[in-house]
Design an enzyme around this catalytic site. Structure first.
Site, PDB file in Angstrom:
ATOM      1  N   GLY A 179       0.864  -1.186   0.000  1.00 53.59           N
ATOM      2  CA  GLY A 179       0.000   0.000   0.000  1.00 53.59           C
ATOM      3  C   GLY A 179       0.895   1.230   0.000  1.00 53.59           C
ATOM      4  N   ALA A 180       0.473   2.281   0.672  1.00 48.89           N
ATOM      5  CA  ALA A 180       1.271   3.510   0.651  1.00 48.89           C
ATOM      6  C   ALA A 180       2.629   3.309   1.326  1.00 48.89           C
ATOM      7  CB  ALA A 180       0.487   4.632   1.333  1.00 48.89           C
TER       8      ALA A 180
ATOM      9  N   LYS B  75       2.032   4.371  20.114  1.00 48.59           N
ATOM     10  CA  LYS B  75       1.342   4.591  18.833  1.00 48.59           C
ATOM     11  C   LYS B  75      -0.123   4.171  18.953  1.00 48.59           C
ATOM     12  CE  LYS B  75       0.932   5.718  14.543  1.00 48.59           C
ATOM     13  NZ  LYS B  75       0.873   4.860  13.408  1.00 48.59           N
TER      14      LYS B  75
ATOM     15  N   ALA C 128       3.007   8.716   4.006  1.00 53.73           N
ATOM     16  CA  ALA C 128       2.960   8.269   2.606  1.00 53.73           C
ATOM     17  C   ALA C 128       1.524   8.347   2.132  1.00 53.73           C
ATOM     18  CB  ALA C 128       3.481   6.842   2.489  1.00 53.73           C
TER      19      ALA C 128
END
Ligand code: KPL
Length: 293
Positions: free
Chosen positions: A9-10, A175, A120
């Site tokens: 993906g990104a 996170k 991203a």
């Protein structure tokens, strides 16, 4: 090194491109059924990658798994027979809770967990934009993973800044705290991250963070509520124009990562008999949206 990026993906495409530029032999494993995929990063010339080639997968020294958490177990089970027992498996995704299923699936493979703050954005299927410089932390998730400190040099050489974390769970929990605070609220209200700075969200955010902090402490993480609040505020500010990944998943009617973010928090809270009503309500709200499709 031979590196296969599973789930480009990104973030996966970004790493594939930088690792290729650093001289590694990089292949992809994706849901697209073509033998090759082109990836263009920013304004650089497009690069061609071998895709879904079982032989290349078998030769991979490193599998960089950038799949979303809900897909990790299913996809790795389906390709397990093409993964060498000594290949290093590195998981890089939002949320927690996938490491246990990967350990059960591939007990001998060195397992490394990663978290990154690089930005991203996938402008189109073949074009990725590196929207923000960040930092990447790596750490071992099993005994064999502890031998993989050299990966810091490999990855740093491709895209700085990379560091090894002896207690990667601490970084992943921090996170997770950010994702518990930002993702469900922005998804439910379909707003940009920055809108959470409005006073109407202050009490709810504080309550989310307070509950996460209690669970982190019960898990043996050295968490301080004021520090978590400052960290969440900083991310809301730094990414104010972005839509969170969960906001985008809900907007496009894709299954979100809620089970691996708030869902993981709730599982841990239950283990310690801690009540987390605010996070529970957000979990239910996201599940209700997903079930309405
Ligand atoms: O990780 C993110 C996400 O969108 O999943 C944050 C940090 C909230 C940035 O949008």
């Amino acid at each position: 090194m031979n590196i296969t990026v599973v789930g480009p993906g990104a973030i996966g495409s970004l790493w594939a491109s930088y690792l290729h530029d650093a001289g590694h032999h990089v292949c992809l494993w994706s849901r697209q059924n073509t033998a090759a995929l082109m990836v263009q990063r920013d304004d650089h010339p497009a690069q061609r990658f071998t895709n879904n080639d079982p032989q290349s997968l078998l030769q991979a020294d490193i599998l960089l798994v950038t799949l979303k958490a809900p897909l990790v177990e299913q996809v790795l089970s389906s390709i397990r027979q093409h993964i060498a027992p000594e290949a290093i498996v590195m998981l890089m995704h939002n949320g927690m809770g996938t490491a246990d299923s990967v350990k059960a699936l591939m007990p001998d493979n060195p397992l490394v967990l990663a978290t990154t703050t690089h930005g991203a954005y996938r402008k189109s299927a073949n074009h990725v934009l590196h929207t923000g410089q960040g930092k990447t932390l790596l750490g071992a998730a099993n005994h064999n993973g502890k031998q993989c400190g050299f990966l810091v040099d490999v990855f740093n050489h491709a895209l700085t800044e990379v560091a090894w974390h002896d207690e990667i769970d601490h970084a992943l929990w921090n996170k997770l705290a950010i994702n518990c605070a930002i993702n469900p609220l922005t998804a439910i209200h379909q707003i940009r991250n920055g809108e959470l700075a409005q006073t109407e969200f202050r009490d709810q955010l504080q309550s989310i963070i307070n509950e996460v902090c209690c669970v982190m402490q019960a898990e043996g993480i050295d968490a301080v509520e004021a520090n978590l609040t400052a960290m969440v505020d900083q991310v809301i500010h730094a990414t104010s124009n972005n839509f969170s990944s969960m906001e985008q998943d809900i907007a496009h009617q894709r299954t979100s990562e809620i089970d691996f973010i708030t869902g993981y928090l709730i599982k841990c809270a239950n283990k310690h008999n801690i009540s987390v009503p605010t996070n529970h309500a957000l979990y239910k709200a996201i599940k209700q949206i997903e079930q309405s499709w």
